[in-house]
Design an enzyme around this catalytic site. Structure first.
Site, PDB file in Angstrom:
ATOM      1  N   GLY A  46     -69.318  -0.953  16.623  1.00 60.73           N
ATOM      2  CA  GLY A  46     -68.694   0.368  16.609  1.00 60.73           C
ATOM      3  C   GLY A  46     -69.747   1.377  17.018  1.00 60.73           C
ATOM      4  N   VAL A  50     -72.766  -2.273  13.442  1.00 58.07           N
ATOM      5  CA  VAL A  50     -72.598  -3.580  14.071  1.00 58.07           C
ATOM      6  C   VAL A  50     -71.996  -4.466  12.973  1.00 58.07           C
ATOM      7  CG1 VAL A  50     -75.029  -4.127  13.617  1.00 58.07           C
ATOM      8  CG2 VAL A  50     -73.780  -5.498  15.229  1.00 58.07           C
ATOM      9  N   LYS A  66     -70.343  -5.200   7.803  1.00 63.40           N
ATOM     10  CA  LYS A  66     -70.478  -4.040   8.699  1.00 63.40           C
ATOM     11  C   LYS A  66     -71.772  -3.342   8.302  1.00 63.40           C
ATOM     12  CE  LYS A  66     -67.779   0.101   9.886  1.00 63.40           C
ATOM     13  NZ  LYS A  66     -66.392   0.554  10.032  1.00 63.40           N
ATOM     14  N   ASP A 166     -56.647   6.297  12.915  1.00 59.58           N
ATOM     15  CA  ASP A 166     -57.215   5.580  14.063  1.00 59.58           C
ATOM     16  C   ASP A 166     -56.580   4.190  14.195  1.00 59.58           C
ATOM     17  OD1 ASP A 166     -58.793   5.335  16.321  1.00 59.58           O
ATOM     18  OD2 ASP A 166     -60.587   4.725  15.236  1.00 59.58           O
ATOM     19  N   LYS A 168     -54.976   1.298  16.019  1.00 60.02           N
ATOM     20  CA  LYS A 168     -54.971   0.797  17.400  1.00 60.02           C
ATOM     21  C   LYS A 168     -55.288  -0.700  17.339  1.00 60.02           C
ATOM     22  CE  LYS A 168     -59.770   2.244  18.009  1.00 60.02           C
ATOM     23  NZ  LYS A 168     -60.771   2.836  18.860  1.00 60.02           N
ATOM     24  N   ASN A 171     -58.476  -2.041  15.823  1.00 56.00           N
ATOM     25  CA  ASN A 171     -58.678  -1.909  14.381  1.00 56.00           C
ATOM     26  C   ASN A 171     -57.663  -2.719  13.585  1.00 56.00           C
ATOM     27  OD1 ASN A 171     -60.905  -0.303  14.694  1.00 56.00           O
ATOM     28  ND2 ASN A 171     -59.759   1.610  14.612  1.00 56.00           N
ATOM     29  N   ASP A 184     -61.190  -0.601   9.568  1.00 53.03           N
ATOM     30  CA  ASP A 184     -61.812   0.622  10.071  1.00 53.03           C
ATOM     31  C   ASP A 184     -61.148   1.893   9.527  1.00 53.03           C
ATOM     32  OD1 ASP A 184     -63.311   2.441  11.341  1.00 53.03           O
ATOM     33  OD2 ASP A 184     -62.961   1.714  13.384  1.00 53.03           O
ATOM     34  N   THR A 205     -58.287   7.877  18.981  1.00 49.27           N
ATOM     35  CA  THR A 205     -58.559   7.323  20.307  1.00 49.27           C
ATOM     36  C   THR A 205     -57.509   7.880  21.270  1.00 49.27           C
ATOM     37  OG1 THR A 205     -59.395   5.374  19.180  1.00 49.27           O
ATOM     38  CG2 THR A 205     -58.919   5.127  21.525  1.00 49.27           C
TER      39      THR A 205
HETATM   40  P1  ADP Z   1     -66.258   0.923  13.676  1.00 57.15           P
HETATM   41  O1  ADP Z   1     -65.843   1.856  12.592  1.00 57.15           O
HETATM   42  O2  ADP Z   1     -67.699   1.097  13.993  1.00 57.15           O
HETATM   43  O3  ADP Z   1     -65.312   0.942  14.862  1.00 57.15           O
HETATM   44  P2  ADP Z   1     -64.962  -1.482  12.728  1.00 57.15           P
HETATM   45  O4  ADP Z   1     -64.758  -1.558  11.258  1.00 57.15           O
HETATM   46  O5  ADP Z   1     -63.774  -1.126  13.556  1.00 57.15           O
HETATM   47  O6  ADP Z   1     -66.192  -0.529  13.037  1.00 57.15           O
HETATM   48  O7  ADP Z   1     -65.567  -2.862  13.240  1.00 57.15           O
HETATM   49  C1  ADP Z   1     -65.957  -3.021  14.598  1.00 57.15           C
HETATM   50  C2  ADP Z   1     -65.470  -4.366  15.121  1.00 57.15           C
HETATM   51  O8  ADP Z   1     -66.071  -5.433  14.346  1.00 57.15           O
HETATM   52  C3  ADP Z   1     -63.968  -4.606  14.965  1.00 57.15           C
HETATM   53  O9  ADP Z   1     -63.247  -4.014  15.997  1.00 57.15           O
HETATM   54  C4  ADP Z   1     -63.917  -6.139  14.981  1.00 57.15           C
HETATM   55  O10 ADP Z   1     -64.059  -6.643  16.274  1.00 57.15           O
HETATM   56  C5  ADP Z   1     -65.173  -6.528  14.190  1.00 57.15           C
HETATM   57  N1  ADP Z   1     -64.844  -6.699  12.760  1.00 57.15           N
HETATM   58  C6  ADP Z   1     -64.821  -5.728  11.834  1.00 57.15           C
HETATM   59  N2  ADP Z   1     -64.473  -6.209  10.621  1.00 57.15           N
HETATM   60  C7  ADP Z   1     -64.270  -7.533  10.781  1.00 57.15           C
HETATM   61  C8  ADP Z   1     -63.859  -8.621   9.896  1.00 57.15           C
HETATM   62  N3  ADP Z   1     -63.592  -8.383   8.623  1.00 57.15           N
HETATM   63  N4  ADP Z   1     -63.718  -9.858  10.417  1.00 57.15           N
HETATM   64  C9  ADP Z   1     -63.964 -10.065  11.738  1.00 57.15           C
HETATM   65  N5  ADP Z   1     -64.345  -9.110  12.612  1.00 57.15           N
HETATM   66  C10 ADP Z   1     -64.491  -7.853  12.162  1.00 57.15           C
HETATM   67 MG    MG Z   2     -63.204   0.331  15.003  1.00 60.97          MG
END
Ligand code: ADP
Ligand code: MG
Length: 406
Positions: A46, A50, A66, A166, A168, A171, A184, A205
């Site tokens: 994100g 990461v 995260k 958000d 989409k 997420n 997210d 977005t």
């Molecule tokens: P940001 O707020 O930085 O966008 P997210 O929470 O959306 O962060 O996480 C970024 C990406 O990481 C997600 O779009 C997904 O690809 C991966 N991800 C996040 N959480 C998980 C999870 N619980 N299991 C697998 N992949 C995940």
């Molecule tokens: Mg995200």
């Protein structure tokens, strides 16, 4: 807000991905995360975080962590403070919403001056976004299942006065059985009791932004927005699941935003000929420009499109259900014989020459092939180029070259 400590460096990366972060010894990770977990490969990224797979040492269970970067190395002090506040807000909201089967479960949190670690349940099948790039479009049945789960989450959140802001396909994650897990909550907010919203900030977005979000940030004297923005995003997602491309699209982003504000989209493309009236009606009632006239999650879930199956189970006796099942099997066998066993009816060459994309078989083959070759072009947060993949209007110079249809 913790003061970032210069000497603390990013955590050790134990994976096979091309990640360039320097190593850190376990003792230097003051949060205690690495004493309990082993970091593995990157799952996603994100803006300020990461996400990596990790394994809990004690149980050997896998999770997704995260890692939010609070250092001021690539950001100003103000930005780092904002990231910290937003992450704290995300954690508070996740705790408020804990226990829902379709929201990613927050297992643990670790915090140091430079990093916050949010340990989530692992969603092995990744994002709905990537799933869409593999399958291109979803059937009405699959769309029903995904949208039902998504609307259940929205209903659950809204009844607790939380708005996601958000929603989409990036997420929305998928578990092993392809059930959804909404994630997210970085932009999520709590609406104070007794209020309807009162938001004015532009977040989300572009392709998924509701008209009222755009209007309040562009024009004077507009009312603030509220929960209804999540329902608009649900409409955009549902349209995209069925068609493969988003409802509002223009090469120039400003034009796209205008289409959104005017609610200009259509079901006129050939893809929509195969889609029944039920899902189209749900989309029509979600993509309503006036937020007050837009369906709520509860109303959407009560729509007849989402009632299929539940009626049969609830009201019919086992004997009648058995008889109906036998009838359905016989019907399915006949349809199979008609469509699959019986040789396929040939499509006249003239029709193919005139408009190949209108032929379902050819269209599916073209779309699937296009995604196989160019799918990697479709990038996150740029739903625009997903739409570009479906552009099939004939270029002027081609029109001149192609002979008129026979
Ligand atoms: P940001 O707020 O930085 O966008 P997210 O929470 O959306 O962060 O996480 C970024 C990406 O990481 C997600 O779009 C997904 O690809 C991966 N991800 C996040 N959480 C998980 C999870 N619980 N299991 C697998 N992949 C995940
Ligand atoms: Mg995200």
């Amino acid at each position: 807000m913790p003061v970032p400590v210069e000497s603390e460096v990013p955590p050790e990366i134990i994976d096979n991905s091309p990640d360039e972060q320097p190593a850190i010894s376990i003792n230097e990770d003051t949060s205690g995360f690495q004493q309990r977990y082993i970091l593995k490969e990157v799952l996603g990224r994100g803006a300020c975080s990461v996400v990596k797979r990790c394994v809990e040492k004690r149980t050997q269970k896998e999770f997704a962590v995260k890692i939010v970067d609070l250092t001021t190395e690539n950001a100003t002090e103000a930005d780092a403070t904002e990231v910290y506040t937003a992450t704290k807000n995300e954690i508070a909201i996740l705790r408020l919403l804990a226990g829902h089967p379709h929201i990613t479960e927050l297992h643990d949190v670790f915090e140091s001056a430079t990093f916050i670690f949010l340990v989530f349940e692992l969603c092995r099948k990744g994002e709905l976004f990537d799933h869409m790039n593999q399958v291109v479009t979803l059937s009405e049945k699959r769309t029903r299942k995904i949208m039902q789960q998504l609307l259940q989450v929205v209903d659950f959140m809204h009844k607790r006065n939380v708005v996601h802001r958000d929603l989409k396909p990036e997420n929305i994650l998928l578990d092993d059985q392809l059930n959804i897990k909404v994630t997210d909550f970085g932009f999520a907010a709590i609406i104070p009791e007794g209020e309807t919203g009162g938001f004015r900030d532009l977040c989300g977005t572009p392709g998924y932004l509701a008209p009222e979000v755009l209007k309040v940030s562009m024009y004077q004297g507009q009312s603030p927005y509220g929960k209804e923005v999540d329902l608009w995003a649900c409409g955009v997602i549902m349209y995209t699941l069925l068609a493969g491309y988003p409802p509002f699209w223009h090469r120039r982003q400003m034009m796209m935003l205008r289409l959104i504000m005017e609610g200009q989209y259509s079901f006129s493309a050939p893809e929509w000929e195969d889609v029944s009236e039920g899902p189209k009606d749900v989309i029509r009632q979600l993509l309503v420009v006036d937020p007050a006239a837009r369906m709520t999650a509860e109303q959407a879930l009560a729509h007849s499109f989402f009632q299929i199956g539940t009626f049969v189970l609830q009201t019919i006796s086992p004997r009648r259900r058995m008889r109906r099942t036998m009838l359905m099997v016989r019907c399915a066998v006949r349809i199979h014989r008609q469509l699959v066993v019986k040789p396929q009816t040939k499509i006249p060459l003239s029709q193919i020459q005139r408009d190949p994309y209108r032929q379902r078989v050819i269209r599916k083959a073209i779309d699937a092939a296009a995604f196989k070759i160019y799918g990697h072009w479709v990038r996150r947060d740029e739903e625009q180029n997903r739409a570009a993949m479906f552009q099939n209007s004939v270029k002027l110079e081609m029109k001149l070259l192609v002979k008129p249809a026979l």
